[in-house]
Design a protein around this motif. Structure first.
Motif, PDB file in Angstrom:
ATOM      1  N   PRO A 170     -11.433 -12.537   9.712  1.00  0.00           N
ATOM      2  CA  PRO A 170     -11.206 -12.212   8.301  1.00  0.00           C
ATOM      3  C   PRO A 170     -11.754 -10.842   7.898  1.00  0.00           C
ATOM      4  CG  PRO A 170     -12.020 -14.470   8.515  1.00  0.00           C
ATOM      5  CD  PRO A 170     -12.121 -13.837   9.869  1.00  0.00           C
ATOM      6  N   ALA A 171     -12.905 -10.439   8.445  1.00  0.00           N
ATOM      7  CA  ALA A 171     -13.488  -9.149   8.043  1.00  0.00           C
ATOM      8  C   ALA A 171     -12.584  -7.997   8.492  1.00  0.00           C
ATOM      9  CB  ALA A 171     -14.880  -8.998   8.637  1.00  0.00           C
ATOM     10  N   SER A 172     -12.085  -8.055   9.745  1.00  0.00           N
ATOM     11  CA  SER A 172     -11.161  -7.017  10.231  1.00  0.00           C
ATOM     12  C   SER A 172      -9.893  -7.005   9.392  1.00  0.00           C
ATOM     13  CB  SER A 172     -10.740  -7.282  11.677  1.00  0.00           C
ATOM     14  OG  SER A 172     -11.781  -7.035  12.551  1.00  0.00           O
ATOM     15  N   MET A 173      -9.379  -8.193   9.103  1.00  0.00           N
ATOM     16  CA  MET A 173      -8.096  -8.255   8.399  1.00  0.00           C
ATOM     17  C   MET A 173      -8.208  -7.748   6.956  1.00  0.00           C
ATOM     18  SD  MET A 173      -5.935  -8.816  10.600  1.00  0.00           S
ATOM     19  CE  MET A 173      -4.405  -9.253   9.832  1.00  0.00           C
ATOM     20  N   ARG A 174      -9.388  -7.904   6.345  1.00  0.00           N
ATOM     21  CA  ARG A 174      -9.558  -7.336   4.990  1.00  0.00           C
ATOM     22  C   ARG A 174      -9.438  -5.817   5.041  1.00  0.00           C
ATOM     23  NH1 ARG A 174     -13.103 -11.580   4.021  1.00  0.00           N
ATOM     24  NH2 ARG A 174     -14.898 -10.431   4.823  1.00  0.00           N
ATOM     25  N   LYS A 175     -10.084  -5.213   6.059  1.00  0.00           N
ATOM     26  CA  LYS A 175     -10.008  -3.744   6.197  1.00  0.00           C
ATOM     27  C   LYS A 175      -8.574  -3.320   6.508  1.00  0.00           C
ATOM     28  CE  LYS A 175     -14.472  -3.400   8.362  1.00  0.00           C
ATOM     29  NZ  LYS A 175     -15.078  -3.055   9.615  1.00  0.00           N
ATOM     30  N   VAL A 176      -7.902  -4.061   7.386  1.00  0.00           N
ATOM     31  CA  VAL A 176      -6.518  -3.745   7.748  1.00  0.00           C
ATOM     32  C   VAL A 176      -5.642  -3.781   6.494  1.00  0.00           C
ATOM     33  CG1 VAL A 176      -4.472  -4.657   8.932  1.00  0.00           C
ATOM     34  CG2 VAL A 176      -6.643  -4.493  10.163  1.00  0.00           C
ATOM     35  N   LYS A 177      -5.857  -4.791   5.676  1.00  0.00           N
ATOM     36  CA  LYS A 177      -4.992  -4.947   4.502  1.00  0.00           C
ATOM     37  C   LYS A 177      -5.169  -3.788   3.523  1.00  0.00           C
ATOM     38  CE  LYS A 177      -3.089  -7.942   1.254  1.00  0.00           C
ATOM     39  NZ  LYS A 177      -2.963  -9.190   0.617  1.00  0.00           N
ATOM     40  N   THR A 178      -6.432  -3.426   3.231  1.00  0.00           N
ATOM     41  CA  THR A 178      -6.679  -2.342   2.277  1.00  0.00           C
ATOM     42  C   THR A 178      -6.155  -1.018   2.822  1.00  0.00           C
ATOM     43  OG1 THR A 178      -8.706  -3.502   1.743  1.00  0.00           O
ATOM     44  CG2 THR A 178      -8.497  -1.273   0.897  1.00  0.00           C
ATOM     45  N   ALA A 179      -6.537  -0.707   4.058  1.00  0.00           N
ATOM     46  CA  ALA A 179      -6.141   0.584   4.635  1.00  0.00           C
ATOM     47  C   ALA A 179      -4.634   0.625   4.893  1.00  0.00           C
ATOM     48  CB  ALA A 179      -6.909   0.827   5.936  1.00  0.00           C
ATOM     49  N   GLY A 180      -4.071  -0.513   5.319  1.00  0.00           N
ATOM     50  CA  GLY A 180      -2.638  -0.568   5.604  1.00  0.00           C
ATOM     51  C   GLY A 180      -1.810  -0.387   4.344  1.00  0.00           C
ATOM     52  N   THR A 181      -2.231  -1.034   3.269  1.00  0.00           N
ATOM     53  CA  THR A 181      -1.484  -0.915   2.007  1.00  0.00           C
ATOM     54  C   THR A 181      -1.489   0.542   1.533  1.00  0.00           C
ATOM     55  OG1 THR A 181      -2.092  -3.185   1.497  1.00  0.00           O
ATOM     56  CG2 THR A 181      -1.311  -1.839  -0.351  1.00  0.00           C
ATOM     57  N   ASP A 182      -2.633   1.218   1.637  1.00  0.00           N
ATOM     58  CA  ASP A 182      -2.717   2.636   1.244  1.00  0.00           C
ATOM     59  C   ASP A 182      -1.787   3.494   2.098  1.00  0.00           C
ATOM     60  OD1 ASP A 182      -4.626   1.951  -0.580  1.00  0.00           O
ATOM     61  OD2 ASP A 182      -6.319   2.809   0.530  1.00  0.00           O
ATOM     62  N   ALA A 183      -1.820   3.288   3.425  1.00  0.00           N
ATOM     63  CA  ALA A 183      -1.004   4.122   4.319  1.00  0.00           C
ATOM     64  C   ALA A 183       0.482   3.880   4.093  1.00  0.00           C
ATOM     65  CB  ALA A 183      -1.372   3.838   5.777  1.00  0.00           C
ATOM     66  N   LEU A 184       0.862   2.617   3.929  1.00  0.00           N
ATOM     67  CA  LEU A 184       2.291   2.302   3.767  1.00  0.00           C
ATOM     68  C   LEU A 184       2.863   2.922   2.504  1.00  0.00           C
ATOM     69  CD1 LEU A 184       2.363  -1.413   5.002  1.00  0.00           C
ATOM     70  CD2 LEU A 184       3.159   0.621   6.213  1.00  0.00           C
ATOM     71  N   ALA A 185       2.026   3.087   1.479  1.00  0.00           N
ATOM     72  CA  ALA A 185       2.497   3.707   0.226  1.00  0.00           C
ATOM     73  C   ALA A 185       2.900   5.156   0.463  1.00  0.00           C
ATOM     74  CB  ALA A 185       1.398   3.617  -0.836  1.00  0.00           C
ATOM     75  N   ALA A 186       2.387   5.757   1.547  1.00  0.00           N
ATOM     76  CA  ALA A 186       2.683   7.173   1.834  1.00  0.00           C
ATOM     77  C   ALA A 186       3.827   7.332   2.828  1.00  0.00           C
ATOM     78  CB  ALA A 186       1.428   7.845   2.397  1.00  0.00           C
ATOM     79  N   PHE A 187       4.434   6.212   3.292  1.00  0.00           N
ATOM     80  CA  PHE A 187       5.468   6.326   4.334  1.00  0.00           C
ATOM     81  C   PHE A 187       6.780   6.860   3.783  1.00  0.00           C
ATOM     82  CE2 PHE A 187       9.045   4.500   6.782  1.00  0.00           C
ATOM     83  CZ  PHE A 187       8.822   5.199   7.957  1.00  0.00           C
ATOM     84  N   ASP A 188       7.340   7.833   4.500  1.00  0.00           N
ATOM     85  CA  ASP A 188       8.667   8.359   4.176  1.00  0.00           C
ATOM     86  C   ASP A 188       9.403   8.521   5.508  1.00  0.00           C
ATOM     87  OD1 ASP A 188      10.889   9.897   3.742  1.00  0.00           O
ATOM     88  OD2 ASP A 188       9.865  11.422   2.547  1.00  0.00           O
ATOM     89  N   PRO A 189      10.496   7.761   5.726  1.00  0.00           N
ATOM     90  CA  PRO A 189      11.160   7.797   7.038  1.00  0.00           C
ATOM     91  C   PRO A 189      11.715   9.165   7.407  1.00  0.00           C
ATOM     92  CG  PRO A 189      12.480   6.572   5.431  1.00  0.00           C
ATOM     93  CD  PRO A 189      11.153   6.843   4.786  1.00  0.00           C
ATOM     94  N   ASP A 190      11.852  10.047   6.437  1.00  0.00           N
ATOM     95  CA  ASP A 190      12.424  11.360   6.740  1.00  0.00           C
ATOM     96  C   ASP A 190      11.387  12.400   7.147  1.00  0.00           C
ATOM     97  OD1 ASP A 190      15.041  10.513   6.289  1.00  0.00           O
ATOM     98  OD2 ASP A 190      14.736  10.659   4.121  1.00  0.00           O
TER      99      ASP A 190
END
Ligand SMILES: Nc1ncnc2c1ncn2[C@@H]1O[C@H](COP(=O)(O)OP(=O)(O)O)[C@@H](O)[C@H]1O
Ligand SMILES: CC(C)(COP(=O)(O)O)[C@@H](O)C(=O)O
Length: 260
Positions: A170-190
């Protein structure tokens, strides 16, 4: 005896869904993968490159389809190193089982069965959807999309990380979720993969998952002017924008899993 093949896949960034049964993420399939030959048998056995082995999601998917078989897997990606070998083994087994037992399943049924077996085993959250379609595949919250890509990627694998141990912490997954959500907001396939790898490495760093050997390989690539990140979840570093810096090379493939 029916044989199916599924490409390996690399997840650069992911964030688990709240229900724990899936993920958002940005992944791509690679030219190397896992083949499965399925032969009806009284009880299920699994061989990997000729050696008997236990493979929970592979056994699980056959059980959920109500069949037992001798499964023979051949892998040209390392297992447990973040190339989605568990998803590829499970998806290729499900595709070959559908043919071997004449189950008459739709492609979606096969993919869903493989996905559920991966989630139940704790070995994956989204890999089989990526391997089903092939290419650069992403879901940043509005459904899964894909793009044909063939970029050359260098990589090095220095060891495995059991995906179950990360997804089950659970501790790893909390960090993954926060950091992953931030990174995905910046994704642009182009945008070029090199720019995305920089964002993905910021994500990886925030998860606490990179080992010393992963950091050393990423530094090597950066010193050579390239961009690098860590494959989720394995002790594997991927790089673009370099030539001959990491030991191995592959390409993104636009092809998804198929019967052979
Ligand atoms: N020889 C093997 N080496 C490593 N894992 C194996 C082997 N044979 C079967 N397995 C199974 O493969 C799965 C690897 O899952 P995972 O860590 O998610 O790998 P990947 O990152 O390649 O998807 C586990 O269920 C493990 O029990
Ligand atoms: C990142 C991961 C949860 C695991 O990936 P692997 O170690 O390759 O099985 C993947 O399945 C995903 O949901 O994107």
């Amino acid at each position: 005896m029916p044989t199916a093949y599924a490409p390996g896949s690399v997840t650069t960034v992911f964030a688990p869904r709240d229900d724990g049964e899936g993920s958002f993420g940005v992944s791509f399939t690679v030219e190397d993968g896992v083949g499965a030959t399925v032969e009806p048998a009284d009880e299920t056995t699994v061989r990997l490159d000729g050696e008997p082995t236990e493979f929970e999601p592979v056994e699980g998917v056959l059980g959920s389809l109500g069949v037992s078989a001798a499964v023979s897997l051949s892998a040209d990606v390392p297992i447990g190193c973040g190339f989605g070998a568990s998803g590829a083994a499970t998806l290729s087994t499900a595709l070959a089982a559908d043919a071997a037992f004449d189950l008459g399943l739709t492609r979606d049924d096969v993919v869903e069965a493989a996905h559920r077996a991966e989630v139940a085993a704790g070995t994956g959250l989204g890999d089989v959807f990526v391997q089903d379609r092939g290419g650069l595949v992403w879901n940043t919250g509005d459904g899964r999309e894909r793009m044909d890509r063939t970029d050359r990627v260098e990589y090095v694998s220095t060891g495995g990380i059991a995906t179950e141990s990360v997804l089950g912490d659970p501790a790893s997954m909390r960090k993954v979720k926060t950091a992953g959500t931030d990174a995905l907001a910046a994704f642009d396939p182009d945008t070029p993969l090199s720019r995305w790898f920089e964002t993905a490495w910021t994500f990886a760093d925030r998860t606490g998952l990179p080992t010393a050997s992963v950091r050393a390989s990423v530094d090597r690539v950066r010193e050579a002017g390239g961009a690098a990140t860590m494959a989720m979840v394995g002790e594997t570093v991927l790089a673009v924008g370099v030539d001959g810096v990491l030991e191995r090379e592959t390409r993104i493939t636009p092809d998804g899993a198929s019967l052979r």
